[in-house]
Design a protein around this motif. Structure first.
Motif, PDB file in Angstrom:
ATOM      1  N   SER A 129      -6.879  -6.215   8.860  1.00  0.00           N
ATOM      2  CA  SER A 129      -5.466  -5.932   8.665  1.00  0.00           C
ATOM      3  C   SER A 129      -4.773  -5.818  10.009  1.00  0.00           C
ATOM      4  O   SER A 129      -5.357  -5.316  10.973  1.00  0.00           O
ATOM      5  CB  SER A 129      -5.296  -4.625   7.884  1.00  0.00           C
ATOM      6  N   PHE A 130      -3.535  -6.240  10.069  1.00  0.00           N
ATOM      7  CA  PHE A 130      -2.797  -6.175  11.326  1.00  0.00           C
ATOM      8  C   PHE A 130      -2.498  -4.737  11.734  1.00  0.00           C
ATOM      9  O   PHE A 130      -2.130  -4.464  12.874  1.00  0.00           O
ATOM     10  CB  PHE A 130      -1.471  -6.943  11.201  1.00  0.00           C
ATOM     11  N   THR A 131      -2.636  -3.777  10.802  1.00  0.00           N
ATOM     12  CA  THR A 131      -2.313  -2.392  11.122  1.00  0.00           C
ATOM     13  C   THR A 131      -3.395  -1.727  11.952  1.00  0.00           C
ATOM     14  O   THR A 131      -3.239  -0.596  12.390  1.00  0.00           O
ATOM     15  CB  THR A 131      -2.104  -1.573   9.844  1.00  0.00           C
ATOM     16  N   GLU A 140       1.242  -2.392  14.805  1.00  0.00           N
ATOM     17  CA  GLU A 140       2.132  -1.984  13.723  1.00  0.00           C
ATOM     18  C   GLU A 140       3.352  -1.246  14.275  1.00  0.00           C
ATOM     19  O   GLU A 140       4.482  -1.486  13.826  1.00  0.00           O
ATOM     20  CB  GLU A 140       1.376  -1.078  12.748  1.00  0.00           C
ATOM     21  N   CYS A 143       5.765  -3.689  15.727  1.00  0.00           N
ATOM     22  CA  CYS A 143       6.431  -4.465  14.679  1.00  0.00           C
ATOM     23  C   CYS A 143       7.516  -3.647  13.990  1.00  0.00           C
ATOM     24  O   CYS A 143       8.599  -4.153  13.688  1.00  0.00           O
ATOM     25  CB  CYS A 143       5.415  -4.948  13.656  1.00  0.00           C
ATOM     26  N   HIS A 168       4.226 -13.947  15.513  1.00  0.00           N
ATOM     27  CA  HIS A 168       3.126 -14.103  14.570  1.00  0.00           C
ATOM     28  C   HIS A 168       3.338 -15.325  13.691  1.00  0.00           C
ATOM     29  O   HIS A 168       4.476 -15.721  13.430  1.00  0.00           O
ATOM     30  CB  HIS A 168       2.993 -12.848  13.702  1.00  0.00           C
ATOM     31  N   ARG A 172       0.345 -14.538   8.753  1.00  0.00           N
ATOM     32  CA  ARG A 172       0.239 -13.163   9.240  1.00  0.00           C
ATOM     33  C   ARG A 172       1.538 -12.407   8.989  1.00  0.00           C
ATOM     34  O   ARG A 172       1.528 -11.232   8.613  1.00  0.00           O
ATOM     35  CB  ARG A 172      -0.113 -13.155  10.719  1.00  0.00           C
ATOM     36  N   ASN A 175       1.645 -11.324   5.404  1.00  0.00           N
ATOM     37  CA  ASN A 175       0.724 -10.207   5.191  1.00  0.00           C
ATOM     38  C   ASN A 175       1.325  -8.898   5.698  1.00  0.00           C
ATOM     39  O   ASN A 175       1.241  -7.855   5.036  1.00  0.00           O
ATOM     40  CB  ASN A 175      -0.603 -10.467   5.909  1.00  0.00           C
ATOM     41  N   GLU A 176       1.929  -8.959   6.873  1.00  0.00           N
ATOM     42  CA  GLU A 176       2.480  -7.754   7.477  1.00  0.00           C
ATOM     43  C   GLU A 176       3.700  -7.254   6.699  1.00  0.00           C
ATOM     44  O   GLU A 176       3.840  -6.057   6.446  1.00  0.00           O
ATOM     45  CB  GLU A 176       2.839  -8.040   8.935  1.00  0.00           C
TER      46      GLU A 176
END
Length: 203
Positions: A129-131, A140, A143, A168, A172, A175-176
Motif C-alpha cells: 500500500s502507498f500508505t 501519504e 499526498c 504517480h 497508483r 489506489n491512493e
C-alpha cells in the motif's frame, strides 16, 4: 481471483505505548464504474447491455423510492438497504420539527450467504500500500498536503490532477484516491470519465 492486502499496526486506543498487533487492510486495485460493471455482466451472461442498463436504472429508482418511504429493501442474496436519520440534539420530543429531520446515510448490510460467497471466491495475496514508507513516490502525508492545497483553490480534484501533482501513475493514483475515500477523507462524485474527488463533509 485474488485480493491484495497489507498489514498495519492496530491503533493504540488505550495509549499504553506498547506495540500493537498487526491487522490486514485491502489494497484496492481501483474502481469499477457502472459502464464497466455492465460490460462485465453482459460479457458473462449474454444479456443485452441495453436491457441490463435499463434494469439497473429501474432498480435504482425503485430502491430510492422505497428507502425514501421508510422501507428496508432486501436485494436478493446481496443484502439489505435501509435509511438512517439525523436531527438536532434535543431533550423533549416537542422541540423536534419534521423540517429539522434529514437523511444521515444509506446503510447496507450484506446477507450471510453473500458474505460467505465472497469469502469462498477470495484468494488473499500480500501487496504493498502507498500508505506505508516502502517504495518510491510521495508519502501519504505529502499526498494529503497536496490534496488539501489543491482543494483550497479548486472545488474538486480529478485523477489526472492527482497524477500531475504527485507524479504517480494512473493505477497508483486510483489506489491512493480509493484509500482516501475508505478513510473518510475524500468523497467521489460522478462516473466514468466524469469522476471527481472532493473533501468529505463533516457531519
Amino acid at each position: 481471483m485474488s485480493i491484495h492486502y497489507d498489514l498495519y499496526e492496530t491503533p493504540d486506543i488505550q495509549q499504553t505505548g506498547e506495540q500493537q498487533p498487526l491487522h490486514p487492510r485491502v489494497v484496492f486495485k481501483g474502481t469499477i464504474n457502472q459502464d464497466e460493471f455492465l460490460d462485465r455482466v453482459h460479457k458473462f451472461t449474454g444479456i443485452s447491455r441495453s436491457l441490463l442498463a435499463g434494469a439497473m436504472q429501474s432498480f435504482q429508482n425503485e430502491l430510492r423510492d422505497l428507502l425514501a418511504n421508510g422501507w428496508i429493501v432486501e436485494l436478493g442474496d446481496i443484502g439489505y438497504f435501509s435509511a438512517s436519520l439525523q436531527g438536532p440534539p434535543v431533550m423533549k420530543k416537542e422541540e423536534v420539527h419534521a423540517q429539522s429531520i434529514k437523511l444521515k446515510n444509506i446503510n447496507f448490510r450484506p446477507s450471510t450467504q453473500f458474505k460467505k460467497e465472497v469469502g469462498w471466491q477470495m484468494r488473499p495475496e500480500r501487496g504493498e500500500s502507498f500508505t506505508r514508507p516502502h517504495g518510491k513516490g510521495r508519502s501519504e502525508e505529502e499526498c494529503l498536503t497536496i490534496i488539501n492545497e489543491h482543494l483550497k483553490r479548486y472545488p474538486c480534484l480529478t485523477r489526472a490532477d492527482y497524477c500531475r501533482l504527485t507524479g504517480h501513475d494512473k493505477q497508483r493514483a486510483l489506489n491512493e484516491l480509493n484509500a482516501f475515500i475508505e478513510q473518510g477523507i475524500l468523497i467521489r462524485y460522478g462516473a466514468g470519465k466524469q469522476v471527481v474527488y472532493a473533501k468529505q463533509r463533516e457531519e
